[in-house]
Design a protein around this motif. Structure first.
Motif, mmCIF file in Angstrom:
data_model
loop_
_atom_site.group_PDB
_atom_site.id
_atom_site.type_symbol
_atom_site.label_atom_id
_atom_site.label_comp_id
_atom_site.label_asym_id
_atom_site.label_seq_id
_atom_site.Cartn_x
_atom_site.Cartn_y
_atom_site.Cartn_z
ATOM 1 N N ARG B 5 0.812 -1.227 0.000
ATOM 2 C CA ARG B 5 0.000 0.000 0.000
ATOM 3 C C ARG B 5 0.842 1.273 0.000
ATOM 4 N N ARG B 6 1.942 1.287 0.753
ATOM 5 C CA ARG B 6 2.717 2.520 0.907
ATOM 6 C C ARG B 6 4.039 2.509 0.146
ATOM 7 N N LEU B 8 5.272 0.105 -2.256
ATOM 8 C CA LEU B 8 5.277 -0.296 -3.673
ATOM 9 C C LEU B 8 5.066 0.892 -4.622
ATOM 10 N N PRO B 9 4.064 1.778 -4.358
ATOM 11 C CA PRO B 9 3.914 2.935 -5.262
ATOM 12 C C PRO B 9 5.177 3.794 -5.328
ATOM 13 N N THR B 13 7.334 4.558 -8.675
ATOM 14 C CA THR B 13 7.665 5.933 -9.089
ATOM 15 C C THR B 13 9.170 6.075 -9.292
ATOM 16 N N ILE B 210 9.879 13.978 -6.190
ATOM 17 C CA ILE B 210 8.877 12.920 -6.414
ATOM 18 C C ILE B 210 9.577 11.575 -6.626
ATOM 19 N N TYR B 218 0.871 13.285 -4.299
ATOM 20 C CA TYR B 218 0.108 12.698 -5.410
ATOM 21 C C TYR B 218 -0.506 11.348 -5.059
ATOM 22 N N LEU B 219 0.008 10.710 -3.982
ATOM 23 C CA LEU B 219 -0.556 9.413 -3.576
ATOM 24 C C LEU B 219 -1.840 9.593 -2.781
ATOM 25 N N GLY B 220 -2.120 10.803 -2.368
ATOM 26 C CA GLY B 220 -3.349 11.075 -1.622
ATOM 27 C C GLY B 220 -3.249 10.607 -0.184
ATOM 28 N N GLY B 221 -4.250 10.979 0.590
ATOM 29 C CA GLY B 221 -4.254 10.561 1.998
ATOM 30 C C GLY B 221 -5.077 9.307 2.147
ATOM 31 N N GLY B 222 -5.997 9.336 3.081
ATOM 32 C CA GLY B 222 -6.913 8.213 3.277
ATOM 33 C C GLY B 222 -6.284 7.066 4.035
ATOM 34 N N LYS B 223 -6.936 5.914 3.915
ATOM 35 C CA LYS B 223 -6.499 4.737 4.681
ATOM 36 C C LYS B 223 -5.153 4.256 4.187
ATOM 37 N N GLU B 224 -4.375 3.673 5.099
ATOM 38 C CA GLU B 224 -3.050 3.151 4.737
ATOM 39 C C GLU B 224 -3.182 2.021 3.726
#
Lengths: 249, 224
Positions: B5-6, B8-9, B13, B210, B218-224
């Motif tokens: 979730r955190r 890998l993106p 990039t 980046i 750019y990954l946004g917030g929200g749930k982990e």
């Protein structure tokens, strides 16, 4: 005159006049045309997108066997997981890929085209080689490459960069440079404003030309009839509008 | 799971950023193919972003119609515009044996989709931008009073360029044509160049941040 052209003229005139009514005030006719504009634009974009699906995905895969095109399709589908809260995090992979590629593409190209090339074009020799091998400065104001203009451009670029450079306090000679930068900026903004106004005026003239053209008898005098209808609707709407309540003391 | 979730993106990039940065410095046909394919991939992914945008627009207006909020009738008109354009652009053209989205037939005749484009989109777009001329002029009238030296410069440059761009202005004051060219090609060019250099330096710095995972908005917030 073919029927589709006459019908097109009536539609184009109607929509043009409806948009122009906004100059009087925000009204239902303008809102109608505005929403229709958004709707048609979205429809147009979708149709063009559909064309791209065939050109970029379907045809290469079916005709040329380029199965690698399924990879970006898979990444794109991950973007749509934003609609499923449980797996919405998968969309980050798609965004990460797009942003990563975009950043990677941007770095060398920005440095090459927008930094080094611009600096190279700014720092030019202050003398020119004339006919007969004569080397001397030129002062032709209409030639952007003359020595005089090279100097003006150099001063302009340096002073504007100084104005936006906040790592040192704007005092003494730096203040003078920054002030010069403001003058250059104001001249440029004024020129940009004047240029934009004239571009918009040119569009306006284009719209008026169409309105005049469609006022001809072969188009059924579309402009005149629709102008009358528009005015009647606006006047009726103005009379039917409830008057504002009196202000309380 | 946290890695997927955190981390890998960020890894994706980094890898994509480094590969496409280095691509520029590799003068090999395979490097060019990589660039072409990469650009095509971005276009294909962009199509899915379009789906996101369009569904969002549909949703907003569907809610408006469902709740019958003020002005919900205009949302119906918006839907009407979308449906008619889609129906003509895709279905009617397909039934008529024409290329979907084509504005002209092979023999040069206007298609139904071309009709929509010529007689609705072009006038609407042109008029929308044209009415800005009035608003710009009225804004200028209110704000272009020469209260300072800077404002006077702005006003002078604007007036000269406006006069120099039309035959009447040049007829009344012939020198405005040459001064306009000088302002646009020399003064304006120098300022644009300085701004371009500044923006590019900032964009390069942001891109580096980046790629190295220092900028993650750019990954946004929200749930982990």
């Amino acid at each position: 005159m073919p029927f589709d052209v006459v019908l097109g003229a009536w539609v184009a005139v109607g929509l043009t006049l409806f948009i122009f009514t906004f100059l009087y005030e925000d009204n239902p006719l303008f809102k109608l045309a505005e929403h229709l504009y958004v709707g048609i634009s979205v429809g147009y974009t979708i149709v063009k997108g559909y064309e791209l699906v065939f050109r970029l995905i379907y045809d290469p895969i079916v005709d040329e066997g380029e199965w690698s095109r399924l990879i970006p399709v898979g990444i794109g589908i991950l973007m749509l997981t934003r609609y499923v809260p449980k797996i919405a995090w998968l969309s980050r992979i798609a965004f990460a890929f797009v942003v990563g590629v975009g950043s990677g593409l941007a770095i060398p190209r920005l440095i090459s085209s927008y930094i080094l090339k611009q600096v190279e074009d700014t720092v030019r020799p202050l003398v020119s080689v004339l006919e007969g091998g004569l080397i001397r400065p030129t002062f032709d104001i209409l030639n952007p490459e003359s020595s005089l203009n090279s100097l003006v451009i150099l001063i302009g670029v340096m002073s504007v960069l100084f104005y936006f450079f906040f790592s040192i306090e704007h005092r003494g000679p730096v203040k003078v440079a920054a002030r010069t930068g403001i003058f250059f900026l104001m001249l440029s903004f004024g020129a940009a404003f004047g240029y934009t106004v004239m571009a918009r005026m040119s569009l306006l003239i284009g719209r008026f030309r169409d309105l005049i053209e469609f006022a001809r008898p072969e188009y059924g005098r579309a402009t005149l009839w629709l102008l009358a209808v528009t005015i009647v609707i606006l006047v009726t709407a103005a009379f039917r509008r409830p008057s504002a309540p009196p202000e309380q003391e | 799971m946290t890695f997927l979730r955190r981390q890998l993106p960020l890894v994706i990039t980094f890898v994509a950023g480094v590969i496409f940065t280095l691509q520029y410095y590799v003068p090999h046909p395979k490097s060019e193919i990589l660039l072409t394919e990469g650009s095509l991939w971005i276009q294909i992914i962009g199509l899915f972003a379009l789906v996101l945008g369009v569904t969002s627009l549909f949703h907003i207006h569907a809610v408006k119609i469902k709740r019958q909020e003020p002005g919900w009738g205009y949302s119906l008109i918006l839907y009407f515009g979308i449906v008619v354009t889609l129906a003509v652009g895709l279905f009617v053209q397909w039934v008529g044996g024409q290329h979907p989205g084509g504005k002209e037939t092979i023999d040069g005749a206007m298609t139904a989709f071309g009709w929509i484009y010529t007689y609705t989109m072009v006038p609407l777009q042109g008029t929308m931008f044209a009415i800005l001329a009035f608003f710009i002029a009225s804004a200028a009238y209110r704000s272009f009073r020469a209260r300072s030296k800077e404002a006077a410069l702005l006003l002078t440059a604007a007036v000269i360029v406006m006069m120099g761009r039309v035959p009447l202005g040049e007829y009344l004051l012939p020198v405005t044509g040459d001064i306009t060219l000088w302002i646009l090609n020399v003064l304006n060019a120098s300022v644009r160049r300085a701004i371009l250099i500044g923006i590019s330096l900032g964009a390069v710095a942001l891109s580096i941040k980046i790629i190295f995972g220092l900028e993650r908005a750019y990954l946004g917030g929200g749930k982990e």
